[in-house]
Scaffold this motif. Sequence first.
Motif, PDB file in Angstrom:
ATOM      1  N   GLN A 105       0.818  -1.209   0.000  1.00  0.00           N
ATOM      2  CA  GLN A 105       0.000   0.000   0.000  1.00  0.00           C
ATOM      3  C   GLN A 105       0.854   1.264   0.000  1.00  0.00           C
ATOM      4  O   GLN A 105       0.554   2.232  -0.693  1.00  0.00           O
ATOM      5  CB  GLN A 105      -0.907  -0.012   1.242  1.00  0.00           C
ATOM      6  N   GLY A 157     -10.213   1.195  11.970  1.00  0.00           N
ATOM      7  CA  GLY A 157      -9.390  -0.007  11.942  1.00  0.00           C
ATOM      8  C   GLY A 157      -7.927   0.345  11.929  1.00  0.00           C
ATOM      9  O   GLY A 157      -7.552   1.503  12.130  1.00  0.00           O
ATOM     10  N   SER A 159      -3.963   0.009  10.009  1.00  0.00           N
ATOM     11  CA  SER A 159      -3.420   0.695   8.849  1.00  0.00           C
ATOM     12  C   SER A 159      -4.076   0.327   7.532  1.00  0.00           C
ATOM     13  O   SER A 159      -4.642  -0.747   7.384  1.00  0.00           O
ATOM     14  CB  SER A 159      -1.931   0.439   8.722  1.00  0.00           C
ATOM     15  N   ALA A 160      -3.987   1.267   6.590  1.00  0.00           N
ATOM     16  CA  ALA A 160      -4.519   1.053   5.248  1.00  0.00           C
ATOM     17  C   ALA A 160      -3.816  -0.139   4.615  1.00  0.00           C
ATOM     18  O   ALA A 160      -2.598  -0.251   4.659  1.00  0.00           O
ATOM     19  CB  ALA A 160      -4.307   2.305   4.409  1.00  0.00           C
ATOM     20  N   ASP A 164      -7.405  -5.450   8.992  1.00  0.00           N
ATOM     21  CA  ASP A 164      -8.726  -4.862   9.247  1.00  0.00           C
ATOM     22  C   ASP A 164      -9.333  -4.304   7.968  1.00  0.00           C
ATOM     23  O   ASP A 164     -10.514  -4.476   7.690  1.00  0.00           O
ATOM     24  CB  ASP A 164      -8.622  -3.753  10.302  1.00  0.00           C
ATOM     25  N   HIS A 165      -8.503  -3.616   7.196  1.00  0.00           N
ATOM     26  CA  HIS A 165      -8.949  -3.023   5.930  1.00  0.00           C
ATOM     27  C   HIS A 165      -9.323  -4.124   4.942  1.00  0.00           C
ATOM     28  O   HIS A 165     -10.340  -4.038   4.248  1.00  0.00           O
ATOM     29  CB  HIS A 165      -7.837  -2.144   5.364  1.00  0.00           C
ATOM     30  N   GLY A 169     -13.005  -4.765   3.325  1.00  0.00           N
ATOM     31  CA  GLY A 169     -13.172  -4.805   1.874  1.00  0.00           C
ATOM     32  C   GLY A 169     -13.789  -6.105   1.394  1.00  0.00           C
ATOM     33  O   GLY A 169     -14.667  -6.103   0.514  1.00  0.00           O
ATOM     34  N   TYR A 184     -13.084   4.132   5.159  1.00  0.00           N
ATOM     35  CA  TYR A 184     -12.184   3.456   6.101  1.00  0.00           C
ATOM     36  C   TYR A 184     -11.247   4.472   6.733  1.00  0.00           C
ATOM     37  O   TYR A 184     -10.554   5.215   6.030  1.00  0.00           O
ATOM     38  CB  TYR A 184     -11.381   2.370   5.382  1.00  0.00           C
ATOM     39  N   ALA A 186      -8.028   4.792   8.784  1.00  0.00           N
ATOM     40  CA  ALA A 186      -6.851   4.030   9.210  1.00  0.00           C
ATOM     41  C   ALA A 186      -6.242   4.635  10.472  1.00  0.00           C
ATOM     42  O   ALA A 186      -6.201   5.853  10.646  1.00  0.00           O
ATOM     43  CB  ALA A 186      -5.815   4.016   8.092  1.00  0.00           C
ATOM     44  N   LEU A 321      -6.795  -1.256  -3.836  1.00  0.00           N
ATOM     45  CA  LEU A 321      -5.956  -0.502  -2.906  1.00  0.00           C
ATOM     46  C   LEU A 321      -4.573  -0.228  -3.475  1.00  0.00           C
ATOM     47  O   LEU A 321      -3.870   0.670  -3.018  1.00  0.00           O
ATOM     48  CB  LEU A 321      -5.819  -1.265  -1.585  1.00  0.00           C
TER      49      LEU A 321
END
Length: 323
Positions: A105, A157, A159-160, A164-165, A169, A184, A186, A321
């Motif tokens: 990311q 949540g 980090s991107a 969690d992300h 998704g 979202y 982050a 992403l």
Amino acid sequence: MRLRTLAALAALSVTALTACGNTSGGGAAAGALKIMAPANVGGGWDQTSRTAEQAFKSADPSLKVEVYNVPGAGGTIGLAQLAGEKGNGKLLMTMGLVMVGAIEQNKSKVTLADTTPIAKLTEEYEIVVVPAESKLKTLADLVAAWKANPKTVSIAGGSAGGTDHILAGLMAKAAGVDPKQLNYVANSGGGEALNLLLGNKATIGVSGIGEFAEQVKAGKLRALAVSSPERLPNVDAPTIKEGGLDVTVANWRGFVAPGGLDDAAKKSLTDLVTKMHDSQAWKDAVAKNGWIDSFQTGDAFATYLSEEQTRVKAIIAEMGLVS
């Protein structure tokens, strides 16, 4: 007298240089061990690091262990710092699935190929929660809100691109909602996400079960679902699959060390972590936190890391992403 003084100073200097010199080869057991948690206090990596700290001390009371935090960018700031410690056999960094996604990311120049894999420690399922007073009572309510307008549902949540992300998704995709439309938020650690939820500044929260468990038990948060394939004995919540979304996700955490370790330093760290893992203190903590023991070292963990990088890159690319 002057000669004796100079000789004494020279001896002192040699002693100091020896103490502060190259830390490779000697291994962690030869002195203090440092553990970097590459996130803020209160998150999963911090919790794992501090739990390991106590287990290390239990396994070897003579060992000095220090945990410190380097938050930011899904752990890639800490990863960059680790790269600057090449050859340091007295340093471990806690990491996991979150970092694998964050490297992609954030287009990090430093990757896990620049580290020395030491051990996979645990796996942990995720939990989806809402503040206790939330109008969302079930996963079906969340899906309905997403379909009405995904932007109005803020998701606190980690980090991107992290676990969690990824879970949010995958849930959105299973619900027929474009993951790119998710709102979202982050955070650098579970503590920040928790503060947003307790302050009613986020609609839902997604994190590892251990990070929200106490607040759920205290009635401050309500669990909507867990990401396990079957219901868990320590969490009063249905699975995401029971809620109609065919999604299961398990987070994992482990230790890597700086690159450039010689064989002796690598073996010393691996032996030390194995001793920590085998301690009763660690076993008790794993049970208390609802973690899954997935201990793995050596080439097996290195292979697992390589496979995870390929798998996660494909998932987050599908979610839009990364390009």
